[in-house]
Scaffold this motif. Structure first.
Motif, mmCIF file in Angstrom:
data_model
loop_
_atom_site.group_PDB
_atom_site.id
_atom_site.type_symbol
_atom_site.label_atom_id
_atom_site.label_comp_id
_atom_site.label_asym_id
_atom_site.label_seq_id
_atom_site.Cartn_x
_atom_site.Cartn_y
_atom_site.Cartn_z
ATOM 1 N N MET A 203 0.816 -1.370 0.114
ATOM 2 C CA MET A 203 -0.056 0.011 -0.599
ATOM 3 C C MET A 203 0.888 1.019 0.458
ATOM 4 N N THR A 204 0.299 2.481 -0.953
ATOM 5 C CA THR A 204 1.390 3.459 -1.109
ATOM 6 C C THR A 204 0.299 4.864 -0.907
ATOM 7 N N SER A 205 1.202 5.648 -0.572
ATOM 8 C CA SER A 205 0.178 6.912 -0.066
ATOM 9 C C SER A 205 1.241 8.423 0.206
ATOM 10 N N PRO A 206 0.742 9.261 -0.136
ATOM 11 C CA PRO A 206 1.634 10.298 0.055
ATOM 12 C C PRO A 206 1.152 10.273 1.892
ATOM 13 N N ASP A 207 2.276 10.751 1.988
ATOM 14 C CA ASP A 207 2.059 11.073 3.499
ATOM 15 C C ASP A 207 1.793 12.694 3.946
ATOM 16 N N ASP B 194 3.383 18.859 9.161
ATOM 17 C CA ASP B 194 4.184 19.751 8.419
ATOM 18 C C ASP B 194 4.457 20.094 7.676
ATOM 19 N N ASP B 195 2.895 19.951 7.153
ATOM 20 C CA ASP B 195 3.090 19.892 5.700
ATOM 21 C C ASP B 195 4.014 19.771 4.775
ATOM 22 N N LYS B 196 5.360 18.636 4.982
ATOM 23 C CA LYS B 196 6.342 18.321 4.064
ATOM 24 C C LYS B 196 5.785 17.158 3.372
ATOM 25 N N PRO B 197 5.765 17.583 1.941
ATOM 26 C CA PRO B 197 5.782 15.871 0.732
ATOM 27 C C PRO B 197 6.216 15.033 1.402
ATOM 28 N N GLY B 198 5.850 14.189 1.071
ATOM 29 C CA GLY B 198 6.577 12.399 1.656
ATOM 30 C C GLY B 198 5.599 11.197 0.910
ATOM 31 N N VAL B 199 6.277 10.606 1.000
ATOM 32 C CA VAL B 199 5.774 8.817 0.619
ATOM 33 C C VAL B 199 5.867 7.951 1.081
ATOM 34 N N THR B 200 5.292 7.825 1.566
ATOM 35 C CA THR B 200 5.228 6.119 2.767
ATOM 36 C C THR B 200 4.467 4.491 1.671
ATOM 37 N N ILE B 201 5.469 3.984 1.316
ATOM 38 C CA ILE B 201 5.397 2.549 1.131
ATOM 39 C C ILE B 201 5.040 1.025 2.202
ATOM 40 N N CYS C 219 11.069 11.212 1.822
ATOM 41 C CA CYS C 219 10.724 12.489 2.646
ATOM 42 C C CYS C 219 11.789 13.124 2.523
ATOM 43 N N ASP C 220 11.467 14.594 2.857
ATOM 44 C CA ASP C 220 12.261 15.943 3.350
ATOM 45 C C ASP C 220 13.167 16.087 1.558
ATOM 46 N N ARG C 221 12.713 16.305 0.601
ATOM 47 C CA ARG C 221 12.973 16.880 -0.930
ATOM 48 C C ARG C 221 13.377 18.415 -0.454
ATOM 49 N N PHE C 222 14.509 18.378 -1.268
ATOM 50 C CA PHE C 222 15.310 19.773 -1.136
ATOM 51 C C PHE C 222 15.958 19.402 -3.013
ATOM 52 N N SER C 223 16.046 20.581 -3.141
ATOM 53 C CA SER C 223 16.730 20.525 -4.408
ATOM 54 C C SER C 223 17.953 21.836 -4.128
ATOM 55 N N PHE C 224 19.412 21.878 -4.727
ATOM 56 C CA PHE C 224 20.053 23.017 -4.672
ATOM 57 C C PHE C 224 20.808 23.018 -6.393
ATOM 58 N N ASP C 225 20.335 23.013 -7.670
ATOM 59 C CA ASP C 225 20.150 22.938 -9.140
ATOM 60 C C ASP C 225 19.057 22.676 -9.845
ATOM 61 N N ALA C 226 19.255 23.313 -10.299
ATOM 62 C CA ALA C 226 17.930 22.727 -11.286
ATOM 63 C C ALA C 226 18.250 21.388 -12.059
ATOM 64 N N GLY C 227 19.634 20.864 -11.921
ATOM 65 C CA GLY C 227 20.011 19.542 -12.228
ATOM 66 C C GLY C 227 19.564 18.097 -11.637
ATOM 67 N N SER C 228 19.611 18.837 -10.472
ATOM 68 C CA SER C 228 18.740 16.907 -8.958
ATOM 69 C C SER C 228 18.067 17.480 -8.838
ATOM 70 N N THR D 24 3.376 6.962 -9.963
ATOM 71 C CA THR D 24 2.812 8.031 -9.350
ATOM 72 C C THR D 24 2.898 8.713 -8.498
ATOM 73 N N HIS D 25 2.469 8.349 -7.122
ATOM 74 C CA HIS D 25 3.182 9.043 -6.318
ATOM 75 C C HIS D 25 5.087 9.351 -5.717
ATOM 76 N N VAL D 26 5.976 8.219 -6.202
ATOM 77 C CA VAL D 26 7.209 8.577 -6.347
ATOM 78 C C VAL D 26 7.150 9.768 -7.354
ATOM 79 N N ARG D 27 6.256 9.808 -8.466
ATOM 80 C CA ARG D 27 6.967 10.979 -9.324
ATOM 81 C C ARG D 27 6.386 11.968 -8.551
ATOM 82 N N HIS D 28 5.694 12.350 -8.282
ATOM 83 C CA HIS D 28 5.082 13.663 -7.577
ATOM 84 C C HIS D 28 6.045 14.546 -5.979
ATOM 85 N N PHE D 29 6.567 13.052 -6.061
ATOM 86 C CA PHE D 29 7.140 13.563 -4.673
ATOM 87 C C PHE D 29 8.612 14.027 -5.944
ATOM 88 N N LEU D 30 9.061 13.442 -6.384
ATOM 89 C CA LEU D 30 10.837 13.520 -6.964
ATOM 90 C C LEU D 30 10.058 14.918 -7.640
#
Length: 151
Positions: free
Chosen positions: A1-5, A9-16, A29-38, A140-146
């Motif tokens: 079962m998967t679900s968006p967390d 704290d309103d931070k996006p995440g996905v739990t499997i 969880c705890d997604r962040f980015s320093f640049d447009a390439g990653s 789908t959930h992982v794609r939206h998270f990433l």
């Protein structure tokens, strides 16, 4: 079962969660980015007696990403022979997939930060999902998270 967390704290995440044992799971969880390439994110594994976390898994946009791998598994809902696998460039996250009769996919999520360092560690859990709808939902959930989309 998967679900968006839906944490407070309103931070996006996905739990499997494993369909056979809900105490076994993986969280992105705890997604962040320093640049447009990653994009960088944390991965947590849980099972009875085990909690493991890697704080900075890196996904590069030009790579074959995890969602492409998961979508291919979902598309092959009738099954396949052998094991399929995917890993990050740094090899700190590896996902292996097996199909079992009855239409279920076993995903083994392995964390191994700093694989070249002496004295490193590794941990893994296996989650079982239905081959069709649950795998498609996971992709789908992982794609939206990433990509940073709220669901």
């Amino acid at each position: 079962m998967t679900s968006p967390d839906d944490g407070t704290d309103d931070k996006p995440g996905v739990t499997i969660r494993c369909r056979d044992n809900a105490s076994v799971g993986v969280t992105f969880c705890d997604r962040f980015s320093f640049d447009a390439g990653s994009v960088r994110y944390a991965v947590e594994l849980r099972a009875p007696g085990l909690t493991a976390r890697v704080n900075e898994v890196v996904a590069w946009i030009w790579d074959s990403d995890l969602t492409t791998f998961l979508e291919a598994l979902a598309a092959d809902y009738r099954g396949w022979d052998g094991e399929r696998s995917w890993q990050t460039d740094d090899r700190d996250l590896t996902v292996s997939a097996l199909f079992r009769p009855g239409g279920h996919v076993g995903l083994t999520w392995a964390l191994r930060p700093w694989p070249q360092a002496a004295g490193g560690w590794g941990a893994s859990v296996t989650t079982w999902l239905e081959a069709g709808e649950q795998m498609a939902s996971l992709a789908t959930h992982v794609r939206h998270f990433l990509i940073g989309e709220q669901q």
